[in-house]
Design a protein around this motif. Structure first.
Motif, PDB file in Angstrom:
ATOM      1  N   LEU A 228       0.825  -1.205   0.000  1.00 49.29           N
ATOM      2  CA  LEU A 228       0.000   0.000   0.000  1.00 49.29           C
ATOM      3  C   LEU A 228       0.861   1.258   0.000  1.00 49.29           C
ATOM      4  N   ASP A 229       1.917   1.253   0.788  1.00 46.32           N
ATOM      5  CA  ASP A 229       2.790   2.427   0.844  1.00 46.32           C
ATOM      6  C   ASP A 229       3.437   2.704  -0.510  1.00 46.32           C
ATOM      7  N   ARG A 230       3.983   1.665  -1.120  1.00 44.76           N
ATOM      8  CA  ARG A 230       4.716   1.861  -2.367  1.00 44.76           C
ATOM      9  C   ARG A 230       3.777   2.156  -3.537  1.00 44.76           C
ATOM     10  N   TYR A 231       2.624   1.501  -3.548  1.00 43.94           N
ATOM     11  CA  TYR A 231       1.678   1.756  -4.633  1.00 43.94           C
ATOM     12  C   TYR A 231       1.110   3.165  -4.518  1.00 43.94           C
ATOM     13  N   HIS A 232       0.845   3.598  -3.300  1.00 42.80           N
ATOM     14  CA  HIS A 232       0.351   4.951  -3.081  1.00 42.80           C
ATOM     15  C   HIS A 232       1.368   5.976  -3.558  1.00 42.80           C
ATOM     16  N   GLU A 233       2.650   5.745  -3.257  1.00 42.66           N
ATOM     17  CA  GLU A 233       3.700   6.658  -3.694  1.00 42.66           C
ATOM     18  C   GLU A 233       3.799   6.673  -5.218  1.00 42.66           C
ATOM     19  N   LEU A 234       3.676   5.503  -5.837  1.00 44.18           N
ATOM     20  CA  LEU A 234       3.703   5.429  -7.298  1.00 44.18           C
ATOM     21  C   LEU A 234       2.533   6.196  -7.900  1.00 44.18           C
ATOM     22  N   LEU A 235       1.368   6.099  -7.285  1.00 41.60           N
ATOM     23  CA  LEU A 235       0.189   6.794  -7.797  1.00 41.60           C
ATOM     24  C   LEU A 235       0.334   8.311  -7.680  1.00 41.60           C
ATOM     25  N   ARG A 236       1.045   8.775  -6.679  1.00 40.60           N
ATOM     26  CA  ARG A 236       1.312  10.223  -6.583  1.00 40.60           C
ATOM     27  C   ARG A 236       2.093  10.693  -7.800  1.00 40.60           C
ATOM     28  N   LEU A 237       3.099   9.907  -8.180  1.00 40.96           N
ATOM     29  CA  LEU A 237       3.922  10.252  -9.335  1.00 40.96           C
ATOM     30  C   LEU A 237       3.110  10.198 -10.621  1.00 40.96           C
ATOM     31  N   ILE A 238       2.350   9.107 -10.797  1.00 39.23           N
ATOM     32  CA  ILE A 238       1.538   8.950 -12.005  1.00 39.23           C
ATOM     33  C   ILE A 238       0.446  10.013 -12.068  1.00 39.23           C
ATOM     34  N   GLY A 239      -0.193  10.263 -10.930  1.00 35.17           N
ATOM     35  CA  GLY A 239      -1.275  11.245 -10.899  1.00 35.17           C
ATOM     36  C   GLY A 239      -0.812  12.631 -11.269  1.00 35.17           C
ATOM     37  N   ALA A 240       0.376  13.018 -10.803  1.00 36.52           N
ATOM     38  CA  ALA A 240       0.914  14.337 -11.146  1.00 36.52           C
ATOM     39  C   ALA A 240       1.153  14.439 -12.647  1.00 36.52           C
ATOM     40  N   GLY A 241       1.660  13.357 -13.239  1.00 35.76           N
ATOM     41  CA  GLY A 241       1.875  13.351 -14.685  1.00 35.76           C
ATOM     42  C   GLY A 241       0.579  13.412 -15.455  1.00 35.76           C
ATOM     43  N   TYR A 242      -0.436  12.677 -14.996  1.00 36.52           N
ATOM     44  CA  TYR A 242      -1.743  12.709 -15.645  1.00 36.52           C
ATOM     45  C   TYR A 242      -2.333  14.116 -15.614  1.00 36.52           C
ATOM     46  N   ARG A 243      -2.195  14.785 -14.478  1.00 33.91           N
ATOM     47  CA  ARG A 243      -2.740  16.139 -14.382  1.00 33.91           C
ATOM     48  C   ARG A 243      -2.040  17.087 -15.343  1.00 33.91           C
ATOM     49  N   ARG A 244      -0.740  16.924 -15.483  1.00 33.42           N
ATOM     50  CA  ARG A 244      -0.009  17.772 -16.438  1.00 33.42           C
ATOM     51  C   ARG A 244      -0.461  17.513 -17.866  1.00 33.42           C
ATOM     52  N   GLU A 245      -0.888  16.290 -18.134  1.00 35.57           N
ATOM     53  CA  GLU A 245      -1.352  15.933 -19.473  1.00 35.57           C
ATOM     54  C   GLU A 245      -2.848  16.183 -19.666  1.00 35.57           C
ATOM     55  N   GLY A 246      -3.511  16.723 -18.644  1.00 32.29           N
ATOM     56  CA  GLY A 246      -4.932  17.053 -18.757  1.00 32.29           C
ATOM     57  C   GLY A 246      -5.871  15.900 -18.490  1.00 32.29           C
ATOM     58  N   LYS A 247      -5.373  14.789 -17.972  1.00 28.61           N
ATOM     59  CA  LYS A 247      -6.232  13.628 -17.683  1.00 28.61           C
ATOM     60  C   LYS A 247      -6.805  13.789 -16.290  1.00 28.61           C
ATOM     61  N   ARG A 248      -8.130  13.829 -16.174  1.00 24.01           N
ATOM     62  CA  ARG A 248      -8.789  14.081 -14.906  1.00 24.01           C
ATOM     63  C   ARG A 248      -9.525  12.866 -14.348  1.00 24.01           C
ATOM     64  N   TYR A 249      -9.571  11.794 -15.094  1.00 26.94           N
ATOM     65  CA  TYR A 249     -10.284  10.602 -14.646  1.00 26.94           C
ATOM     66  C   TYR A 249      -9.328   9.417 -14.664  1.00 26.94           C
ATOM     67  N   LEU A 250      -9.289   8.671 -13.571  1.00 30.73           N
ATOM     68  CA  LEU A 250      -8.363   7.552 -13.441  1.00 30.73           C
ATOM     69  C   LEU A 250      -9.070   6.392 -12.762  1.00 30.73           C
ATOM     70  N   THR A 251      -9.010   5.203 -13.372  1.00 32.57           N
ATOM     71  CA  THR A 251      -9.601   4.003 -12.782  1.00 32.57           C
ATOM     72  C   THR A 251      -8.488   3.039 -12.401  1.00 32.57           C
ATOM     73  N   LEU A 252      -8.410   2.736 -11.117  1.00 32.37           N
ATOM     74  CA  LEU A 252      -7.419   1.813 -10.582  1.00 32.37           C
ATOM     75  C   LEU A 252      -8.112   0.507 -10.241  1.00 32.37           C
ATOM     76  N   ALA A 253      -7.702  -0.572 -10.861  1.00 31.58           N
ATOM     77  CA  ALA A 253      -8.310  -1.876 -10.618  1.00 31.58           C
ATOM     78  C   ALA A 253      -7.390  -2.717  -9.741  1.00 31.58           C
ATOM     79  N   ILE A 254      -7.958  -3.297  -8.704  1.00 32.94           N
ATOM     80  CA  ILE A 254      -7.206  -4.167  -7.802  1.00 32.94           C
ATOM     81  C   ILE A 254      -7.911  -5.516  -7.776  1.00 32.94           C
TER      82      ILE A 254
END
Length: 292
Positions: A228-254
């Motif tokens: 959970l810790d590492r995946y959450h940290e990875l999502l922070r990085l990915i989410g910041a990149g998505y926002r820069r690219e204008g992507k506002r919707y993200l579906t995470l499947a577990i």
């Protein structure tokens, strides 16, 4: 009268053909605006009035206009003044670009200019630029898209027309069972079958990851908290990149085997962590919970 008093915000998007009106319209839709493309000028006021009477169902209306409408500049200018007199105070966004950029864009899609007629592409651009000069002079915001990427244009529109809530990243955390197939709409898929399965513990088998005993069992397993810790940290990085690219919707499947225990518990825990971050709206969906 402002939007709070009239109950509705109004924007008019116009400008040169090929300057980015379609991109602007899509961006406004993503920001929660009700967008109408190329509505006849004489119907704009009626459309806004209907939106204002929708009892909160429609609070932001954007009208995208171009030279395909007859008497475009005269009608639209008078409509804007009429809306202003009614108290709606429409904001006008005007998009433009250099002739060289417009020519390159039209040639790339192999389409003619709407005012070209039997002449050259350059003739149509020049005619439209002259026609729209009065509207440009009255616009609240003029954006030259010549050197802007799609993402940079979206960012400018979000800064001007987006509310804090509308510009938030919307994350759906989706639990699922591999035995029922992968979710087709997932942006990212994570397999948590590396953790022991509560299904094989008789007292936990009929419970789900929403129950405290199952949740505690799953989260106490070796590797669960680190995951959970590492995946959450990875999502922070990915989410910041998505926002820069204008992507506002993200579906995470577990996913786990049946979508009942491990994936449910971890989805709930991950969603809680994501919801604590500013600029993120989170919902949880348990796709296969309740299946036999």
């Amino acid at each position: 009268m402002n939007a709070e008093k009239s109950g509705i915000e109004v924007a008019v998007v116009t400008g040169l053909s090929g300057a980015g009106r379609s991109t602007a319209a899509k961006c406004l839709e993503d920001l929660g605006w009700f967008v109408v493309d190329n509505l006849p000028p004489e119907l704009i006021a009626t459309m806004v009035e209907l939106g204002a009477q929708a009892r909160g169902a429609i609070t932001r209306v954007a009208v995208v206009m171009d030279v395909r409408s007859r008497a475009f500049t005269e009608d639209l200018a008078s409509i804007i003044k009429d809306l202003d007199a009614r108290g709606y105070k429409p904001r006008v966004l005007f998009l433009e670009a250099t002739d060289a950029v417009l020519i390159r864009r039209f040639e790339a899609v192999r389409r003619g200019h709407p005012m070209q007629g039997d002449g050259r592409l350059q003739d149509g651009i020049e005619a439209e630029r002259i026609l729209l000069t009065p509207l440009k002079q009255e616009a609240d915001l003029v954006v030259d898209t010549s050197a802007l990427s799609i993402h940079q244009l979206r960012a400018k529109i979000e800064d001007t027309f987006g509310s804090e809530a509308a510009s938030r990243t919307r994350v759906t955390v989706l639990s699922f069972g591999y035995k029922y197939g992968l979710p087709m709409d997932a942006d990212l898929v994570m397999d948590v079958r590396f953790l022991p399965n509560p299904f094989w513990i008789p007292e936990l088998r009929e419970q789900t990851g929403l129950d405290g005993e199952v949740r505690n069992y799953v989260l106490s397993q070796e590797g669960a908290d680190e995951f959970l810790d590492r995946y959450h940290e990875l999502l922070r990085l990915i989410g910041a990149g998505y926002r820069r690219e204008g992507k506002r919707y993200l579906t995470l499947a577990i996913g786990c085997t049946g979508g009942k225990h491990r994936s449910v518990a971890l989805s709930e825990e991950l969603a809680g962590r994501l919801a604590s971050e500013d600029g993120t709206a989170v919902k949880v969906v348990h796709r296969d919970l309740g299946r036999e």
